[in-house]
Design an enzyme around this catalytic site. Structure first.
Site, PDB file in Angstrom:
ATOM      1  CD  GLU A 126      58.518  -1.809  12.933  1.00  0.00           C
ATOM      2  OE1 GLU A 126      59.680  -1.790  13.352  1.00  0.00           O
ATOM      3  OE2 GLU A 126      57.700  -2.678  13.293  1.00  0.00           O
ATOM      4  CG  HIS A 129      60.630   0.051  17.714  1.00  0.00           C
ATOM      5  ND1 HIS A 129      60.521  -0.252  19.058  1.00  0.00           N
ATOM      6  CD2 HIS A 129      59.763  -0.782  17.072  1.00  0.00           C
ATOM      7  CE1 HIS A 129      59.632  -1.227  19.216  1.00  0.00           C
ATOM      8  NE2 HIS A 129      59.150  -1.549  18.035  1.00  0.00           N
TER       9      HIS A 129
END
Length: 247
Positions: A126, A129
């Site tokens: 995550e 990203h």
């Protein structure tokens, strides 16, 4: 027709001016905005989640997420911003990182992962990203696609509605969804880099996705999905980890 051609030229000019090379990814990115421009929206989404979702008061779970998250954030070179963490009560295993420095993890994910290495794999993915500016790139790609569809419908006359529907489906399957799958695989690679740098075991990233595959109850075919298939993801991770000598 002149107006359509003018809009098309303007769109092409915007696309060219918005291309920038991302050294972390080793490729050019199309960015009409950057992550800082999405901060307000991200903060609003975070505030809404805190207001509408049940937050876990489990001190040990919250401390665990913060401990692992802080190590991943530092490994990713993002310790210069203030990070906030929250554990949301939900049976669905999930996690998200917002560009403004917010990390959310569900109790379902904490129950699924078997060790901190696997939790680090999720958070590394995550955070990847964020480092890759995928949110900004996705926003830019969608905006450009919508502009192109507007030009198509304007030139289609009475067939505008049908053209928009067909064009939208074509753009989704041919541009937006594959692009999102590319983002997912890039985030996987960056996440492994960060968890290894933070002192966690890269091989646990593969174990994590095998766990995810086992608990998944059916999925769309890969060509119609925003995420790679579990098999594709695991194969790519195995190849990358082996290439780095971390196996």
């Amino acid at each position: 027709m002149r107006r359509t051609a003018l809009v098309a030229l303007l769109a092409a000019g915007t696309a060219l001016s918005a291309c920038a090379y991302n050294e972390t990814l080793g490729r050019n990115q199309f960015l009409l905005v950057n992550d800082s421009a999405l901060t307000q929206q991200a903060d609003a989404a975070w505030a809404e989640a805190l207001r509408t979702q049940r937050i876990s008061s489990d001190a040990a779970a919250n401390a665990r997420v913060r401990r692992v998250g802080d190590r991943i954030v530092q490994a990713a070179g993002l310790s210069d911003r203030r990070w906030e963490y929250a554990v949301f009560v939900s049976d669905s295993p999930n996690a998200f990182v917002l560009p403004s420095g917010k990390i959310g993890v569900t109790t379902g994910l904490l129950s699924l992962v078997r060790n901190d290495d696997q939790l680090a794999a999720v958070l590394g993915h995550e955070v990847g990203h964020t480092v890759a500016q995928h949110a900004a790139e996705r926003y830019s790609q969608t905006a450009a696609t919508n502009l192109g569809l507007g030009v198509l419908q304007g030139a289609a006359g009475d067939y505008a509605q049908a053209a928009g529907a067909i064009g939208g489906l074509g753009a989704q399957l041919g541009v937006l969804l594959p692009f999102s799958r590319r983002h997912e695989l890039e985030a996987d690679r960056l996440g492994v880099d960060y968890l290894q740098r933070a002192g966690y075991r890269p091989s646990e990233a593969i174990a994590l996705w095998r766990l995810m595959a086992q608990q998944r109850q059916g999925s769309n075919p890969e060509f119609a999905s925003t995420h790679p298939s579990d098999a594709s993801r695991i194969a790519a991770l195995e190849q990358y980890i082996q290439s780095q000598g971390w196996a």
